[in-house]
Design a protein around this motif. Structure first.
Motif, mmCIF file in Angstrom:
data_model
loop_
_atom_site.group_PDB
_atom_site.id
_atom_site.type_symbol
_atom_site.label_atom_id
_atom_site.label_comp_id
_atom_site.label_asym_id
_atom_site.label_seq_id
_atom_site.Cartn_x
_atom_site.Cartn_y
_atom_site.Cartn_z
ATOM 1 N N TYR A 30 0.827 -1.201 0.000
ATOM 2 C CA TYR A 30 0.000 0.000 0.000
ATOM 3 C C TYR A 30 0.870 1.263 0.000
ATOM 4 N N THR A 31 1.997 1.194 0.686
ATOM 5 C CA THR A 31 2.908 2.344 0.685
ATOM 6 C C THR A 31 3.491 2.581 -0.709
ATOM 7 N N CYS A 34 1.058 4.298 -2.958
ATOM 8 C CA CYS A 34 1.072 5.756 -2.762
ATOM 9 C C CYS A 34 2.299 6.395 -3.399
ATOM 10 N N HIS A 178 4.069 11.722 3.440
ATOM 11 C CA HIS A 178 2.791 11.064 3.742
ATOM 12 C C HIS A 178 2.887 9.545 3.715
ATOM 13 N N TYR A 181 3.821 8.144 7.207
ATOM 14 C CA TYR A 181 2.702 8.043 8.152
ATOM 15 C C TYR A 181 1.944 6.732 7.917
ATOM 16 N N LEU A 182 1.666 6.462 6.648
ATOM 17 C CA LEU A 182 0.949 5.238 6.292
ATOM 18 C C LEU A 182 1.739 4.002 6.711
ATOM 19 N N CYS A 185 1.541 3.208 10.463
ATOM 20 C CA CYS A 185 0.258 2.624 10.856
ATOM 21 C C CYS A 185 0.099 1.205 10.317
ATOM 22 N N MET A 186 0.466 0.979 9.068
ATOM 23 C CA MET A 186 0.316 -0.347 8.464
ATOM 24 C C MET A 186 1.160 -1.393 9.181
ATOM 25 N N MET A 204 -6.566 9.383 4.181
ATOM 26 C CA MET A 204 -5.575 10.006 5.049
ATOM 27 C C MET A 204 -5.845 11.498 5.133
ATOM 28 N N LEU A 241 -5.803 8.301 9.741
ATOM 29 C CA LEU A 241 -5.918 7.310 8.669
ATOM 30 C C LEU A 241 -7.113 6.428 8.973
#
Length: 246
Positions: A30-31, A34, A178, A181-182, A185-186, A204, A241
């Motif tokens: 997912y990162t 992005c 950004h 940050y993801l 959390c992931m 987000m 998020l």
């Protein structure tokens, strides 16, 4: 930088997914998803004469304020995907950019992103100093089924862990990117949710920038069909998020 001969108001760019971008399942992280979107937006800005280099003549840069991503499927290793982007709105210090990812001609991901022009010396938003009338805007051409929504941060949230911002968390604008940050959390999400592609969409919201050596706390709140993370510094919310699950 002058306008590139290759400039178009709608950009399409191909990428081959490599193994460094993939989860153990072979699917795109997912990162990294992005990152692909961020790189495509940057390429479009470069071609259109409003790149980071162009804007730095006025001590300006684009920073992400909000993002919504809707996912039908994640591409996997060796897939060749096409990322398509255009601008919905661009006025003063704000812009909404749409992005889509296609695999074999089928749309698999849609994204809506909200960007702000940020003065990198004064550390605050301001109107874009560069001309942009050559960008045709497409306010009605949406890449997502839903637009941004308000992320509700439950006061009953659970503290997950603390972190100190380090150099590798920072980007060229000298604040936490950004994608970082993801990633934070992931890293605490149940791996089954990630590996089995249980995330159908995520949003987000960036409220305050974080800098080197900032001490932050990551919080989590679970429900049946979503997970909400928030990041605080000195008890003030900096980031939220929301993961929406199937």
């Amino acid at each position: 930088m002058p306008l590139s001969p290759a400039f178009s108001s709608i950009l399409e760019k191909e990428y081959e997914i490599n193994f460094t971008q993939c989860l153990p399942s072979g699917r795109l992280k997912y990162t990294e998803l992005c990152n692909l979107l961020q790189l495509t937006a940057a390429t479009h800005a470069d071609l259109g004469g409003i790149s980071f280099t162009d804007m730095q003549e006025f001590n300006q840069a684009w920073v992400l304020s909000r993002m919504r991503i809707e996912i039908k499927a994640l591409p996997q290793w060796k897939d060749i995907v096409t990322v398509k982007t255009w601008i919905n709105t661009l006025e003063n210090s704000r812009s909404i950019r749409a992005l889509e990812i296609y695999l074999n001609g089928e749309k698999i991901i849609g994204g809506e992103t909200f960007w702000a022009v940020f003065n990198t010396v004064k550390r605050r938003p301001e109107a874009l100093a560069l001309g942009h009338k050559h960008f045709e805007l497409y306010p009605d051409l949406k890449a997502t089924k839903e637009s941004f929504s308000k992320i509700i941060i439950n006061p009953e949230k659970e503290e997950v862990f603390e972190k100190k911002v380090i150099l590798s968390d920072l980007d060229i604008i000298n604040h936490v990117n950004h994608v970082k940050y993801l990633e934070w959390c992931m890293d605490v999400v149940d791996e089954k949710i990630i590996l089995n592609q249980k995330i159908k969409s995520f949003e987000m919201n960036f409220m305050k920038e974080l800098s080197l050596r900032d001490q932050v706390v990551i919080h989590e709140n679970l429900s049946d069909n979503s997970i909400v993370f928030s990041i605080t510094k000195e008890n003030k919310n900096c980031f939220a998020l929301q993961l929406n699950l199937v």
